[in-house]
Scaffold this motif. Structure first.
Motif, mmCIF file in Angstrom:
data_model
loop_
_atom_site.group_PDB
_atom_site.id
_atom_site.type_symbol
_atom_site.label_atom_id
_atom_site.label_comp_id
_atom_site.label_asym_id
_atom_site.label_seq_id
_atom_site.Cartn_x
_atom_site.Cartn_y
_atom_site.Cartn_z
ATOM 1 N N ASN A 236 0.834 -1.204 0.000
ATOM 2 C CA ASN A 236 0.000 0.000 0.000
ATOM 3 C C ASN A 236 0.871 1.258 0.000
ATOM 4 N N PHE A 238 1.228 3.551 2.157
ATOM 5 C CA PHE A 238 1.936 3.778 3.416
ATOM 6 C C PHE A 238 3.279 3.041 3.416
ATOM 7 N N GLN A 239 3.254 1.788 2.962
ATOM 8 C CA GLN A 239 4.511 1.032 2.878
ATOM 9 C C GLN A 239 5.478 1.683 1.894
ATOM 10 N N SER A 242 6.846 4.950 3.238
ATOM 11 C CA SER A 242 7.765 4.740 4.360
ATOM 12 C C SER A 242 9.130 4.300 3.851
ATOM 13 N N SER A 300 4.275 9.700 8.493
ATOM 14 C CA SER A 300 3.311 9.366 9.543
ATOM 15 C C SER A 300 2.219 10.428 9.696
ATOM 16 N N SER A 304 -1.320 6.198 7.675
ATOM 17 C CA SER A 304 -1.123 5.367 8.856
ATOM 18 C C SER A 304 -1.586 3.948 8.544
ATOM 19 N N GLU A 305 -1.368 3.046 9.479
ATOM 20 C CA GLU A 305 -1.846 1.677 9.290
ATOM 21 C C GLU A 305 -3.342 1.651 8.981
ATOM 22 N N ASP A 306 -4.079 2.537 9.631
ATOM 23 C CA ASP A 306 -5.535 2.538 9.438
ATOM 24 C C ASP A 306 -5.946 3.260 8.158
ATOM 25 N N PRO A 308 -4.040 3.534 5.021
ATOM 26 C CA PRO A 308 -2.768 3.241 4.349
ATOM 27 C C PRO A 308 -2.661 3.782 2.921
#
Ligand code: SF4
Lengths: 443, 261
Positions: A236, A238-239, A242, A300, A304-306, A308
């Protein structure tokens, strides 16, 4: 393998430029070098676009492969050893001649040389080194050179090449090592990250050397870059972001490029992407990349994880602002530079202009417009001398609706060029956003 | 008001700046213009400026020393811009905007900061004119194409809106010091000539040998073909987007670019 001898130059160029086109980096930026009266060529830090190809991308360098032969089997690549394609290889002299003649005619800013892996990584890297060495020392070429390092090549060769090239890159290819294992089994994170680290360390040492002795030879003065393929594997946003952030912070990369996946060979390990390459997603990643590099954002804060993935309908900065209305509105005549950077519609250049210009007299909306601020975006988030431009509500839904009515949220080229692709996204995301097509696409 | 009428060239405007300054009428009582006026006002006095390279060079030296290369460069870009024709209402003439910007700059403790005063209409005008010329010059650094003539000279033709030739001359002299080249500006009927190993100069093009410019070297065709086929091969079919292409490379440049002909 059907490598042909004595192929004419035109045919080689056709094969080896077509094979190089999926590498997206084509900038000639990052280094200033005067011509100095001898030889040929100089370099201009902001970079120069020489033409735009039919897909609308800037062409600045002669982007070719040394050879499209390859002993590796990366699934996404048309040159992999299992592909049934016509193979070709240049000689170092051929590349020198084309580069020189194209450069004299001002077709190009320089050379971007990459390659499939012929015989072995060392063998190939050595051929690349010889080519660049000839260009620099025999032909006295001082134009821009970008070399893609071959994964697994001897560090000595990498270092020698780095003293001749302006920029080097090693493609990360895929965001996670797991995807890499699956799609590019001959490559590994370590054969990619090791040389990346080596180049980074050498650049750092070189900076030291240059402060002591400013005539010391320069190592990769335009820095290093890398590229990730987007949409071939399930990571996703987010990954992906990051990873990019890590590369900027830990490897000091100059640029990370994102390349919307194009399925070139129908490999069964890969998604078919009936809507075409994910161009809008690629666009949002580039926007976010700018926010990291020029706007002091951190990943961040954006994802976020939620949450993504980026909002397809809004650029990441607008999206961030809508979720942080508590910071707004900001007063143009007082807010710090950092604060101005976070206002949608204010670019980093306009922010600089504002901070300088307001010293003399306080600024009005008219002044902001002249400084390049996009008011139709900014107006919800700013005041000039305590007043808003129009009466508006500082309310998420209201602003969101208005911002989405602005068609430039989706860049014109994707709106017009890739309509099919948009409608592909629409179906998926429709429910979440409760929007009609007309709201997204109307003027 | 005393109005100084200057020639629409960098030297013309800088001479105007020199004369206006030297006149001692007071900065508030003078104005400069490059326009050919067809309506003279009864209340103003008009003073024709005779372009003088020595005066212009003096102004240039002072500006460089006091404001630095960067601001000087912006002023040159602004002076080389082609203004709207017919002029827009309320738009300041470039010569006047330049003069007033210089007056402001020299009154500041740090003259090199003058372009930050974008709230001042004349500074703003200089800024936007300079951006126009700068953009076109930057475009042409990339979009200009040389062709090799039979006698080995590299020849390029351009059709720019603004007077960008000096900037191109400088760039290509640094880039191709060992070439004989010529850049012909067909809008302004001027050309940059650069003899190998020397500096460049600008000349008018009345006695240009147009027949000589048609005779290309034997290799020229071959390289053009190689380049055009590279150009076609480098595009990604799945991302084809002619609108974006035309937006990035405006049509008016395309006629002089070999891969678009
Ligand atoms: S190493 Fe992989 S990506 Fe590179 S040319 Fe070979 S198969 Fe293609």
């Amino acid at each position: 393998m059907n490598l042909q001898m004595n192929m004419d130059l035109m045919e080689k160029l056709n094969i080896l430029s077509a094979a190089a086109k999926y590498d997206v980096a084509c900038t000639s930026s990052g280094v200033d070098r005067k011509g100095g009266g001898k030889g040929i060529g100089n370099a201009i830090a902001p970079g120069i676009c020489h033409t735009f190809s039919a897909d609308g991308r800037c062409v600045s360098l002669l982007k070719i492969l040394f050879t499209n032969e390859c002993i590796f089997n990366c699934a996404y690549c048309l040159n992999n050893r299992d592909s049934d394609v016509k193979r070709a290889a240049f000689t170092p002299d051929e590349i020198c001649m084309i580069t020189m003649e194209f450069y004299r005619r001002n077709y190009i800013e320089g050379l971007f040389l990459s390659s499939g892996i012929m015989v072995s990584p060392d063998y190939t890297m050595d051929l690349i080194y010889q080519t660049i060495w000839k260009l620099r020392t025999v032909h006295h070429f001082h134009g821009y050179i970008h070399v893609k390092s071959i994964p697994g090549a001897d560090p000595v060769l990498v270092e020698k090449t780095g003293f001749l090239a302006d920029r080097m890159s090693i493609n990360l290819e895929l965001p996670t090592s797991e995807s890499l294992r699956r799609l590019a089994p001959c490559k590994s994170r370590s054969t990619i990250l090791k040389p990346m680290r080596q180049i980074q360390n050498r650049i750092t040492d070189n900076k030291q050397e240059l402060t002591v002795y400013h005539k010391a030879p320069r190592f990769v003065p335009a820095g290093q870059s890398t590229q990730m393929i987007i949409g071939a594997t399930p990571e996703n946003d987010f990954q992906i972001m990051s990873v990019a952030e890590g590369l900027y912070q830990k490897f000091y990369l100059k640029r990370v490029f994102y390349s919307a996946f194009v399925n070139v060979n129908g490999n069964s390990l890969l998604p078919a992407l009936p809507g075409g390459p994910p161009l809008l997603r690629e666009h949002r990643l580039y926007q976010a990349d700018w926010l990291l590099r020029y706007y002091h954002f951190q990943v961040s804060e954006l994802l976020s994880e939620d949450r993504p993935d980026f909002n397809i309908f809004l650029d990441p900065k607008c999206d961030w602002a809508l979720r942080h209305l508590e910071y707004f509105p900001v007063e143009i005549n007082q807010a710090s530079y950092q604060t101005l950077l976070r206002v949608p519609g204010i670019g980093y250049k306009s922010a600089e202009r504002i901070v300088k210009a307001r010293k003399r007299n306080s600024l009005t909306f008219e002044d902001l417009k002249k400084m390049g601020v996009v008011l139709k975006r900014a107006l919800y988030f700013i005041t000039c001398s305590g007043k808003m431009m129009y009466r508006t509500k500082l309310e998420e839904d209201y602003i969101c609706q208005n911002l989405m009515r602005d068609k430039t949220q989706i860049p014109r080229d994707i709106r017009e060029g890739g309509y099919r692709q948009l409608s592909f996204f629409d179906k998926e995301l429709h429910a979440d956003f409760q929007l009609t097509d007309s709201q997204i696409l109307s003027p | 008001m005393y109005i100084f009428l200057c020639e629409d060239t960098l030297d013309g405007i800088f001479t105007g700046v020199y004369d206006a300054w030297a006149s001692r009428y007071g900065h508030n009582n003078v104005a400069l213009t490059t326009q050919v006026l067809d309506n003279y006002s009864l209340f103003d006095e008009y003073i024709p400026v005779q372009t003088d390279y020595e005066k212009s060079a003096k102004v240039a030296r002072t500006l460089k020393k006091r404001m630095g290369e960067e601001v000087y460069g912006e002023l040159c870009h602004a002076a080389s811009a082609q203004e709207e024709d017919p002029p827009k209402k309320h738009s300041l003439n470039k010569a006047d905007a330049i003069y007033k910007t210089i007056v402001l700059a020299l009154s500041l403790p740090d003259s090199s900061k003058v372009l930050q005063y974008l709230g001042e209409p004349y500074v703003n005008r200089v800024f936007s004119l300079s951006r126009r010329t700068g953009n076109e010059a930057h475009h042409l650094l990339g979009f200009l194409r040389f062709q090799e003539l039979e006698n080995g000279i590299l020849f390029a033709k351009i059709s720019p809106k603004h007077h960008v030739l000096p900037f191109l001359g400088e760039h290509f002299s640094d880039r191709l010091p060992q070439e004989n080249f010529m850049i012909y500006d067909e809008t302004h009927h001027l050309a940059v000539l650069h003899p190998k190993g020397k500096g460049f100069f600008i000349t008018d093009t009345q006695d240009l040998d147009s027949e000589m410019l048609q005779r290309f070297s034997s290799k020229e065709q071959e390289y053009q073909k190689l380049w055009c086929s590279f150009f076609e091969n480098i595009a990604i079919e799945a991302r084809k987007n002619p609108k974006l292409q035309n937006q990035n490379l405006p049509k008016r440049f395309q006629k002089n670019i070999v891969e678009f002909r």
